[in-house]
Design a protein around this motif. Structure first.
Motif, PDB file in Angstrom:
ATOM      1  N   LYS A   1      51.898 -17.717   9.778  1.00 30.67           N
ATOM      2  CA  LYS A   1      52.242 -18.467   8.571  1.00 30.67           C
ATOM      3  C   LYS A   1      52.559 -17.507   7.428  1.00 30.67           C
ATOM      4  CE  LYS A   1      49.740 -22.628   9.933  1.00 30.67           C
ATOM      5  NZ  LYS A   1      48.654 -23.600   9.604  1.00 30.67           N
ATOM      6  N   ASP A   2      51.751 -17.583   6.379  1.00 27.68           N
ATOM      7  CA  ASP A   2      52.056 -16.804   5.186  1.00 27.68           C
ATOM      8  C   ASP A   2      51.172 -15.581   4.999  1.00 27.68           C
ATOM      9  OD1 ASP A   2      53.979 -18.702   4.553  1.00 27.68           O
ATOM     10  OD2 ASP A   2      52.563 -19.917   3.395  1.00 27.68           O
ATOM     11  N   GLY A   3      50.404 -15.214   6.018  1.00 27.36           N
ATOM     12  CA  GLY A   3      49.482 -14.107   5.864  1.00 27.36           C
ATOM     13  C   GLY A   3      48.170 -14.573   5.250  1.00 27.36           C
ATOM     14  N   GLY A   4      47.216 -13.673   5.146  1.00 29.83           N
ATOM     15  CA  GLY A   4      45.935 -14.034   4.546  1.00 29.83           C
ATOM     16  C   GLY A   4      44.905 -12.949   4.740  1.00 29.83           C
ATOM     17  N   GLU A   5      43.688 -13.261   4.311  1.00 28.08           N
ATOM     18  CA  GLU A   5      42.581 -12.314   4.377  1.00 28.08           C
ATOM     19  C   GLU A   5      41.381 -12.959   5.058  1.00 28.08           C
ATOM     20  OE1 GLU A   5      42.884  -9.857   0.283  1.00 28.08           O
ATOM     21  OE2 GLU A   5      43.173 -12.027   0.117  1.00 28.08           O
ATOM     22  N   LEU A   6      40.712 -12.186   5.886  1.00 34.21           N
ATOM     23  CA  LEU A   6      39.528 -12.629   6.603  1.00 34.21           C
ATOM     24  C   LEU A   6      38.391 -11.661   6.282  1.00 34.21           C
ATOM     25  CD1 LEU A   6      37.972 -14.178   8.906  1.00 34.21           C
ATOM     26  CD2 LEU A   6      39.038 -12.571  10.499  1.00 34.21           C
ATOM     27  N   VAL A   7      37.218 -12.214   6.002  1.00 34.14           N
ATOM     28  CA  VAL A   7      36.042 -11.371   5.759  1.00 34.14           C
ATOM     29  C   VAL A   7      34.974 -11.763   6.770  1.00 34.14           C
ATOM     30  CG1 VAL A   7      34.355 -10.520   4.109  1.00 34.14           C
ATOM     31  CG2 VAL A   7      36.605 -11.276   3.301  1.00 34.14           C
TER      32      VAL A   7
ATOM     33  N   ALA B   1      49.244  -3.354  15.392  1.00 33.23           N
ATOM     34  CA  ALA B   1      49.656  -2.129  14.712  1.00 33.23           C
ATOM     35  C   ALA B   1      50.514  -2.414  13.485  1.00 33.23           C
ATOM     36  CB  ALA B   1      50.418  -1.232  15.680  1.00 33.23           C
ATOM     37  N   ALA B   2      51.335  -3.449  13.566  1.00 41.63           N
ATOM     38  CA  ALA B   2      52.316  -3.681  12.514  1.00 41.63           C
ATOM     39  C   ALA B   2      51.859  -4.630  11.416  1.00 41.63           C
ATOM     40  CB  ALA B   2      53.615  -4.218  13.131  1.00 41.63           C
ATOM     41  N   PHE B   3      50.943  -5.555  11.732  1.00 42.90           N
ATOM     42  CA  PHE B   3      50.675  -6.642  10.795  1.00 42.90           C
ATOM     43  C   PHE B   3      49.205  -6.864  10.437  1.00 42.90           C
ATOM     44  CE2 PHE B   3      54.444  -7.836  13.376  1.00 42.90           C
ATOM     45  CZ  PHE B   3      55.401  -7.741  12.370  1.00 42.90           C
ATOM     46  N   VAL B   4      48.289  -6.094  11.005  1.00 47.97           N
ATOM     47  CA  VAL B   4      46.856  -6.327  10.774  1.00 47.97           C
ATOM     48  C   VAL B   4      46.183  -5.018  10.358  1.00 47.97           C
ATOM     49  CG1 VAL B   4      44.685  -7.149  11.768  1.00 47.97           C
ATOM     50  CG2 VAL B   4      46.853  -8.141  12.536  1.00 47.97           C
TER      51      VAL B   4
ATOM     52  N   VAL C   1      30.492  -5.618   5.116  1.00 46.37           N
ATOM     53  CA  VAL C   1      31.342  -6.679   5.647  1.00 46.37           C
ATOM     54  C   VAL C   1      32.587  -6.030   6.221  1.00 46.37           C
ATOM     55  CG1 VAL C   1      30.459  -8.402   4.030  1.00 46.37           C
ATOM     56  CG2 VAL C   1      32.530  -7.092   3.449  1.00 46.37           C
ATOM     57  N   PHE C   2      33.342  -6.811   6.986  1.00 46.75           N
ATOM     58  CA  PHE C   2      34.575  -6.293   7.570  1.00 46.75           C
ATOM     59  C   PHE C   2      35.736  -7.095   6.999  1.00 46.75           C
ATOM     60  CE2 PHE C   2      37.641  -5.529  11.100  1.00 46.75           C
ATOM     61  CZ  PHE C   2      37.625  -4.147  11.043  1.00 46.75           C
ATOM     62  N   TYR C   3      36.568  -6.409   6.223  1.00 47.32           N
ATOM     63  CA  TYR C   3      37.705  -7.034   5.556  1.00 47.32           C
ATOM     64  C   TYR C   3      38.953  -6.861   6.423  1.00 47.32           C
ATOM     65  CZ  TYR C   3      41.591  -7.445   2.245  1.00 47.32           C
ATOM     66  OH  TYR C   3      42.772  -7.783   1.632  1.00 47.32           O
ATOM     67  N   VAL C   4      39.670  -7.955   6.649  1.00 43.77           N
ATOM     68  CA  VAL C   4      40.883  -7.926   7.466  1.00 43.77           C
ATOM     69  C   VAL C   4      42.040  -8.489   6.656  1.00 43.77           C
ATOM     70  CG1 VAL C   4      41.982  -8.657   9.622  1.00 43.77           C
ATOM     71  CG2 VAL C   4      39.493  -8.312   9.533  1.00 43.77           C
ATOM     72  N   LYS C   5      43.099  -7.700   6.545  1.00 48.27           N
ATOM     73  CA  LYS C   5      44.318  -8.147   5.859  1.00 48.27           C
ATOM     74  C   LYS C   5      45.396  -8.403   6.901  1.00 48.27           C
ATOM     75  CE  LYS C   5      47.072  -8.780   2.255  1.00 48.27           C
ATOM     76  NZ  LYS C   5      47.194  -7.781   1.189  1.00 48.27           N
ATOM     77  N   CYS C   6      46.035  -9.559   6.835  1.00 45.23           N
ATOM     78  CA  CYS C   6      47.116  -9.921   7.753  1.00 45.23           C
ATOM     79  C   CYS C   6      48.362 -10.244   6.935  1.00 45.23           C
ATOM     80  CB  CYS C   6      46.747 -11.151   8.585  1.00 45.23           C
ATOM     81  SG  CYS C   6      45.198 -11.020   9.494  1.00 45.23           S
ATOM     82  N   ILE C   7      49.497  -9.694   7.336  1.00 50.43           N
ATOM     83  CA  ILE C   7      50.755 -10.074   6.708  1.00 50.43           C
ATOM     84  C   ILE C   7      51.592 -10.841   7.737  1.00 50.43           C
ATOM     85  CG2 ILE C   7      50.667  -8.072   5.182  1.00 50.43           C
ATOM     86  CD1 ILE C   7      52.971  -6.889   6.831  1.00 50.43           C
ATOM     87  N   PRO C   8      52.539 -11.649   7.281  1.00 49.57           N
ATOM     88  CA  PRO C   8      53.287 -12.504   8.203  1.00 49.57           C
ATOM     89  C   PRO C   8      54.055 -11.702   9.251  1.00 49.57           C
ATOM     90  CG  PRO C   8      53.628 -13.178   5.933  1.00 49.57           C
ATOM     91  CD  PRO C   8      52.926 -11.862   5.879  1.00 49.57           C
ATOM     92  N   SER C   9      53.988 -12.168  10.487  1.00 49.22           N
ATOM     93  CA  SER C   9      54.747 -11.547  11.574  1.00 49.22           C
ATOM     94  C   SER C   9      56.141 -12.140  11.614  1.00 49.22           C
ATOM     95  CB  SER C   9      54.039 -11.800  12.912  1.00 49.22           C
ATOM     96  OG  SER C   9      54.870 -11.430  13.995  1.00 49.22           O
TER      97      SER C   9
END
Length: 220
Positions: free
Chosen positions: A137-143, A184-187, A199-207
């Motif tokens: 979708k539009d990407g997001g953040e996971l903690v 490798a490219a988006f996470v 905590v473990f912060y995860v950034k995702c951008i749209p594929s």
């Protein structure tokens, strides 16, 4: 900055020893660096194939569209979005609470009361599905290490022997269940100290391609 420079900078950054809570460790093994670079090259090939015969440059193709979720500070595929977040910024995210582009997961693999009998693959599957949803979708953040109501449990609740083992387990899940080319490219994932925990912060951008996770369904 070129895509190759971005990958090189990321590997250099992630190879450096880092200290969290007086724990000094090397985040990646040399073998994983090689796999990471191979995956980055594979992802670049996918982009080259997808943009063949188009007038726009590869760098432009790699930029998210204007309506995607990427905050101004981290906009673009030039590597800046992979920068380690400040603990204060992550703490502010937690205080803000979940939303369309922000999710919390209590653990990566361990089930907690009142659902302590939940299989590990189900817990991991929920994390994988969240990452896939952001990529598609539009990407997001996971903690990870935070409950739905914003209580900070810390990734210590997952009972890995150290922070490095947690991160390697997350990386293995991404590579084997989602695909190393997308990982490798988006996470980007990073351990962040919050008070006396982590905590473990995860950034995702749209594929730019549809992403699927190999998730095992719960029996029954």
């Amino acid at each position: 900055m070129s895509f190759f420079d971005s990958v090189k900078d990321q590997i250099s950054e992630e190879s450096a020893p880092q200290e969290f809570g007086n724990i000094l460790y090397n985040r990646w093994l040399l073998q994983f660096h090689v796999e990471r670079l191979r995956a980055a090259l594979a992802a670049l090939k996918v982009r080259l194939d997808a943009t063949e015969n188009k007038e726009s440059s590869i760098d432009q193709q790699m930029l998210p569209s204007d309506n995607t979720y990427v905050d101004d500070k981290n906009k673009g595929m030039n590597g800046s979005w992979r920068q380690a977040p400040e603990p204060g910024d992550v703490f502010a995210l937690i205080k803000r609470g979940e939303g369309p582009h922000l999710e919390f997961k209590s653990t990566l693999r361990v089930s907690l009361p009142p659902k302590q009998d939940t299989p590990q693959y189900v817990i991991e599957g929920e994390v994988l599905k969240t990452v896939c949803g952001f990529l598609n979708k539009d990407g997001g953040e996971l903690v990870i290490g935070v409950t739905d109501n914003g209580e900070c449990l810390g990734i210590e609740a997952d009972k890995f022997k150290n922070l490095d083992e947690f991160q390697k387990h997350f990386s293995n899940l991404m590579r084997t269940k989602i695909g190393i080319q997308f990982y490798a490219a988006f996470v980007f994932g990073h351990v962040v100290p919050i008070q006396d925990k982590h905590v473990f912060y995860v950034k995702c951008i749209p594929s730019d391609q549809k992403v699927f996770a190999k998730v095992k369904k719960k029996k029954g």
